[in-house]
Design an enzyme around this catalytic site. Sequence first.
Site, PDB file in Angstrom:
ATOM      1  N   GLN A 181      86.295  17.506 112.986  1.00  0.00           N
ATOM      2  CA  GLN A 181      85.850  16.319 112.240  1.00  0.00           C
ATOM      3  C   GLN A 181      87.004  15.439 111.776  1.00  0.00           C
ATOM      4  OE1 GLN A 181      82.848  15.147 111.892  1.00  0.00           O
ATOM      5  NE2 GLN A 181      81.636  16.891 112.556  1.00  0.00           N
ATOM      6  N   THR A 239      86.738  25.272 137.400  1.00  0.00           N
ATOM      7  CA  THR A 239      87.157  23.941 137.862  1.00  0.00           C
ATOM      8  C   THR A 239      87.004  22.944 136.723  1.00  0.00           C
ATOM      9  OG1 THR A 239      86.458  24.518 140.087  1.00  0.00           O
ATOM     10  CG2 THR A 239      86.731  22.170 139.622  1.00  0.00           C
ATOM     11  N   CYS A 326      73.974  20.981 113.464  1.00  0.00           N
ATOM     12  CA  CYS A 326      73.845  22.175 114.304  1.00  0.00           C
ATOM     13  C   CYS A 326      72.730  23.083 113.813  1.00  0.00           C
ATOM     14  CB  CYS A 326      75.157  22.943 114.352  1.00  0.00           C
ATOM     15  SG  CYS A 326      76.447  21.993 115.166  1.00  0.00           S
TER      16      CYS A 326
END
Length: 384
Positions: A181, A239, A326
Amino acid sequence: MGIVKTSRTYLDYNATAPVRAEVAGVVADVLANVGNASSVHTEGQAARGRIEAARSQVAQLVGAAPKDIIFTSGGTEAINLAIQGLAKIGTVSRILVSGVEHPCVLAAANATGLPVEIVAVTTDGAVELAALEANLAKPDAGPALVCVMLANNETGCVQPVAQAAKIAHGHESFILVDAVQAAGKINVDFAALGADMMALSAHKIGGVIGTGGLVVRDGLELAPLITGGGQEQGRRGGTENIAGIAGFGTAADAAYSDLSKMAELGVLRDRLEEELAIISPDHVIFAKAVERLPNTSCFAHAGIAAETSLIALDLDGIAVSSGSACSSGKVSISPVLTAMGVEQELARGALRVSLGHGSTKQDVDRFITAWKKILARHNKSAAA
Ligand code: PLP
């Protein structure tokens, strides 16, 4: 039939920031070109170039050396890599977590199987340095990994990380700083803070969700969380997400340039809080007495529950949050406010308004107008 779009006011940058136009441009450009960064041909080397340019851009934002940055799938993975990677090596025998960390920190710490202890915070949400010192000084407790975030996602409280790092190092311990944050909102200097590791996330600064990074101090040994083809110096297999990483770099560059504008956002945030005080003296602004992120305001008004005001604001076209996104979907009492000793009834009303690069005075005015309506309805029903 087209969808009727009402104009919206987005004041939830701490949950995720809108993707910056320049980021969208870079991502589109990467997607239009083929190339695996591990390939030796021209296309592969162009992809490699994108990643290394982004590494330098992210490093610049947080005062780190480019080679010390490991790209990950976000802040959560960076934090898991830091905590579980260090625990796996056997460098630490316990983990100390401040009482206001993001839930992923505690979850990652518990996943190591090592003893985990919570370090208390003040009523403003700042970590109790004396409690940290006392804990680390316990005889025979062994070296610890200390987890202290640089700025809290809910209240914006900026933590005394440099002091916490000094204390940790004084006891042969290590410190992980969650700067998810803080980056792009205040000056962040990995080297000056004395951090051992620092977690970052692209989507909080106008990059794409699903990209982040961990800064690891030179020489610190860390086991990978994801093993694979040796990417990221063997510290994070898979990758590379070139589009996300290139977007992260571009967002970091823009956020770095925008740092000088943060004071203006602070003025907007302060105006919002001044208005709240004028409307009713019964507003409580959390962590107001300590240094906070300039974009964040977390407040409550006794008797107004967050689930009611969130919906009313949303219907009025305004997106804000009730504490941590969240854990949203359900509005539960914030563990951060609980750790700060906020009374449960008041904590139930906590709303977080968080501004960012696209925010304007009109956005704040619109919020205040909508909030006044909510308060008037509350006062009316309280008087009935
Ligand atoms: N740490 C803090 C302080 C956060 O606010 C968040 C996200 O909300 C995270 C970590 C997790 O980051 P990410 O969403 O990139 O996994």
